[in-house]
Write a protein that holds these residues in place. Sequence first.
Motif, PDB file in Angstrom:
ATOM      1  N   ALA A  23       0.831  -1.204   0.000  1.00  0.00           N
ATOM      2  CA  ALA A  23       0.000   0.000   0.000  1.00  0.00           C
ATOM      3  C   ALA A  23       0.870   1.260   0.000  1.00  0.00           C
ATOM      4  O   ALA A  23       0.572   2.238  -0.714  1.00  0.00           O
ATOM      5  N   ALA A  24       1.953   1.254   0.781  1.00  0.00           N
ATOM      6  CA  ALA A  24       2.849   2.409   0.807  1.00  0.00           C
ATOM      7  C   ALA A  24       3.491   2.621  -0.560  1.00  0.00           C
ATOM      8  O   ALA A  24       3.632   3.757  -1.025  1.00  0.00           O
ATOM      9  N   HIS A  25       3.849   1.533  -1.228  1.00  0.00           N
ATOM     10  CA  HIS A  25       4.471   1.625  -2.550  1.00  0.00           C
ATOM     11  C   HIS A  25       3.485   2.187  -3.585  1.00  0.00           C
ATOM     12  O   HIS A  25       3.896   2.849  -4.537  1.00  0.00           O
ATOM     13  N   GLN A  26       2.204   1.957  -3.384  1.00  0.00           N
ATOM     14  CA  GLN A  26       1.186   2.498  -4.293  1.00  0.00           C
ATOM     15  C   GLN A  26       0.928   3.980  -4.043  1.00  0.00           C
ATOM     16  O   GLN A  26       0.519   4.694  -4.951  1.00  0.00           O
ATOM     17  N   THR A  27       1.173   4.457  -2.815  1.00  0.00           N
ATOM     18  CA  THR A  27       0.826   5.838  -2.488  1.00  0.00           C
ATOM     19  C   THR A  27       2.016   6.784  -2.374  1.00  0.00           C
ATOM     20  O   THR A  27       1.843   7.993  -2.527  1.00  0.00           O
ATOM     21  N   CYS A  28       3.213   6.285  -2.112  1.00  0.00           N
ATOM     22  CA  CYS A  28       4.392   7.145  -1.968  1.00  0.00           C
ATOM     23  C   CYS A  28       4.631   7.917  -3.271  1.00  0.00           C
ATOM     24  O   CYS A  28       4.742   7.311  -4.346  1.00  0.00           O
ATOM     25  N   PRO A  29       4.727   9.246  -3.211  1.00  0.00           N
ATOM     26  CA  PRO A  29       4.966  10.031  -4.427  1.00  0.00           C
ATOM     27  C   PRO A  29       6.242   9.650  -5.182  1.00  0.00           C
ATOM     28  O   PRO A  29       6.257   9.677  -6.414  1.00  0.00           O
ATOM     29  N   TYR A  30       7.296   9.272  -4.478  1.00  0.00           N
ATOM     30  CA  TYR A  30       8.528   8.847  -5.160  1.00  0.00           C
ATOM     31  C   TYR A  30       8.287   7.548  -5.928  1.00  0.00           C
ATOM     32  O   TYR A  30       8.735   7.408  -7.071  1.00  0.00           O
ATOM     33  N   SER A  31       7.593   6.602  -5.314  1.00  0.00           N
ATOM     34  CA  SER A  31       7.287   5.344  -5.998  1.00  0.00           C
ATOM     35  C   SER A  31       6.412   5.598  -7.217  1.00  0.00           C
ATOM     36  O   SER A  31       6.644   5.022  -8.287  1.00  0.00           O
ATOM     37  N   ARG A  32       5.429   6.441  -7.053  1.00  0.00           N
ATOM     38  CA  ARG A  32       4.520   6.754  -8.163  1.00  0.00           C
ATOM     39  C   ARG A  32       5.261   7.457  -9.302  1.00  0.00           C
ATOM     40  O   ARG A  32       5.044   7.158 -10.464  1.00  0.00           O
ATOM     41  N   ALA A  33       6.141   8.375  -8.955  1.00  0.00           N
ATOM     42  CA  ALA A  33       6.851   9.146  -9.974  1.00  0.00           C
ATOM     43  C   ALA A  33       7.835   8.298 -10.765  1.00  0.00           C
ATOM     44  O   ALA A  33       8.087   8.565 -11.942  1.00  0.00           O
ATOM     45  N   THR A  34       8.399   7.280 -10.141  1.00  0.00           N
ATOM     46  CA  THR A  34       9.434   6.483 -10.802  1.00  0.00           C
ATOM     47  C   THR A  34       8.919   5.165 -11.366  1.00  0.00           C
ATOM     48  O   THR A  34       9.640   4.485 -12.088  1.00  0.00           O
ATOM     49  N   ARG A  35       7.675   4.804 -11.040  1.00  0.00           N
ATOM     50  CA  ARG A  35       7.112   3.523 -11.493  1.00  0.00           C
ATOM     51  C   ARG A  35       7.153   3.440 -13.017  1.00  0.00           C
ATOM     52  O   ARG A  35       6.734   4.345 -13.714  1.00  0.00           O
ATOM     53  N   GLY A  36       7.710   2.342 -13.504  1.00  0.00           N
ATOM     54  CA  GLY A  36       7.806   2.137 -14.948  1.00  0.00           C
ATOM     55  C   GLY A  36       9.054   2.753 -15.561  1.00  0.00           C
ATOM     56  O   GLY A  36       9.376   2.486 -16.713  1.00  0.00           O
ATOM     57  N   ASN A  37       9.754   3.592 -14.796  1.00  0.00           N
ATOM     58  CA  ASN A  37      10.964   4.244 -15.304  1.00  0.00           C
ATOM     59  C   ASN A  37      12.222   3.776 -14.577  1.00  0.00           C
ATOM     60  O   ASN A  37      13.312   3.864 -15.114  1.00  0.00           O
ATOM     61  N   VAL A  38      12.058   3.344 -13.336  1.00  0.00           N
ATOM     62  CA  VAL A  38      13.175   2.921 -12.501  1.00  0.00           C
ATOM     63  C   VAL A  38      12.849   1.543 -11.957  1.00  0.00           C
ATOM     64  O   VAL A  38      11.748   1.313 -11.456  1.00  0.00           O
ATOM     65  N   ARG A  39      13.802   0.623 -12.069  1.00  0.00           N
ATOM     66  CA  ARG A  39      13.592  -0.704 -11.490  1.00  0.00           C
ATOM     67  C   ARG A  39      13.458  -0.542  -9.988  1.00  0.00           C
ATOM     68  O   ARG A  39      14.305   0.075  -9.337  1.00  0.00           O
ATOM     69  N   GLN A  40      12.380  -1.086  -9.413  1.00  0.00           N
ATOM     70  CA  GLN A  40      12.099  -0.959  -7.985  1.00  0.00           C
ATOM     71  C   GLN A  40      11.938  -2.344  -7.378  1.00  0.00           C
ATOM     72  O   GLN A  40      11.257  -3.188  -7.931  1.00  0.00           O
ATOM     73  N   ASP A  41      12.559  -2.545  -6.238  1.00  0.00           N
ATOM     74  CA  ASP A  41      12.454  -3.798  -5.503  1.00  0.00           C
ATOM     75  C   ASP A  41      12.131  -3.439  -4.061  1.00  0.00           C
ATOM     76  O   ASP A  41      12.900  -2.749  -3.398  1.00  0.00           O
ATOM     77  N   VAL A  42      10.951  -3.867  -3.580  1.00  0.00           N
ATOM     78  CA  VAL A  42      10.530  -3.568  -2.216  1.00  0.00           C
ATOM     79  C   VAL A  42      10.663  -4.844  -1.401  1.00  0.00           C
ATOM     80  O   VAL A  42      10.100  -5.870  -1.752  1.00  0.00           O
ATOM     81  N   ARG A  43      11.405  -4.752  -0.290  1.00  0.00           N
ATOM     82  CA  ARG A  43      11.691  -5.937   0.531  1.00  0.00           C
ATOM     83  C   ARG A  43      11.330  -5.687   1.996  1.00  0.00           C
ATOM     84  O   ARG A  43      11.614  -4.618   2.530  1.00  0.00           O
ATOM     85  N   LEU A  44      10.748  -6.697   2.599  1.00  0.00           N
ATOM     86  CA  LEU A  44      10.548  -6.716   4.028  1.00  0.00           C
ATOM     87  C   LEU A  44      11.748  -7.426   4.628  1.00  0.00           C
ATOM     88  O   LEU A  44      12.089  -8.531   4.214  1.00  0.00           O
ATOM     89  N   VAL A  45      12.443  -6.772   5.545  1.00  0.00           N
ATOM     90  CA  VAL A  45      13.628  -7.367   6.162  1.00  0.00           C
ATOM     91  C   VAL A  45      13.448  -7.374   7.673  1.00  0.00           C
ATOM     92  O   VAL A  45      12.653  -6.621   8.225  1.00  0.00           O
ATOM     93  N   SER A  46      14.193  -8.242   8.328  1.00  0.00           N
ATOM     94  CA  SER A  46      14.167  -8.282   9.780  1.00  0.00           C
ATOM     95  C   SER A  46      15.483  -7.716  10.281  1.00  0.00           C
ATOM     96  O   SER A  46      16.422  -7.512   9.513  1.00  0.00           O
ATOM     97  N   ASP A  47      15.583  -7.483  11.577  1.00  0.00           N
ATOM     98  CA  ASP A  47      16.829  -6.946  12.114  1.00  0.00           C
ATOM     99  C   ASP A  47      17.955  -7.974  12.065  1.00  0.00           C
ATOM    100  O   ASP A  47      19.084  -7.651  12.311  1.00  0.00           O
ATOM    101  N   GLU A  48      17.627  -9.226  11.696  1.00  0.00           N
ATOM    102  CA  GLU A  48      18.686 -10.232  11.524  1.00  0.00           C
ATOM    103  C   GLU A  48      19.276 -10.202  10.136  1.00  0.00           C
ATOM    104  O   GLU A  48      20.319 -10.782   9.890  1.00  0.00           O
ATOM    105  N   ASP A  49      18.596  -9.538   9.182  1.00  0.00           N
ATOM    106  CA  ASP A  49      19.079  -9.476   7.788  1.00  0.00           C
ATOM    107  C   ASP A  49      20.256  -8.537   7.653  1.00  0.00           C
ATOM    108  O   ASP A  49      20.462  -7.634   8.332  1.00  0.00           O
TER     109      ASP A  49
END
Length: 142
Positions: free
Chosen positions: A116-142
């Motif tokens: 949901a954040a990736h759909q609403t963040c203005p930076y994500s919206r502005a770069t979608r389709g123009n910049v390769r984006q990878d969104v990851r959930l990480v833990s403090d062990e990563d």
Amino acid sequence: MSTLYEATATAWGGRDGRVSSSDDRVDLSLSIPRGMGGDDGPGTNPEQLFAAGYAACFHSALKAIARAQKVDVTDSAVSVTVGVTGGLSQGIDLAVTIEAQLPGVDEQVARGLLDAAHQTCPYSRATRGNVRQDVRLVSDED
């Protein structure tokens, strides 16, 4: 549509110069990283500035979505890595990796918040389709 806010910055000298905002809150020296043929001087660079802005924006979007869904993300953190890919002959592009830590949040809920954040963040919206984006959930062990 009305404009909610505008920011203006001016650069002198390109990647090896200075950048300043019109309100003087940002006034930074710029240096070219060694990996891009520079001397890796003490200044920042456009990729660091973009990563910082994207991380703050994405985290704000994440917090707003979580607040609306009544999910506590008090201890969350978002890191954005901006990579420069390609070359002059084929073209230079950016690639973005967004890593979010949401301690204490169920993994399925956390992934929903990130989507949901990736759909609403203005930076994500502005770069979608123009910049390769990878969104990851990480833990403090990563």
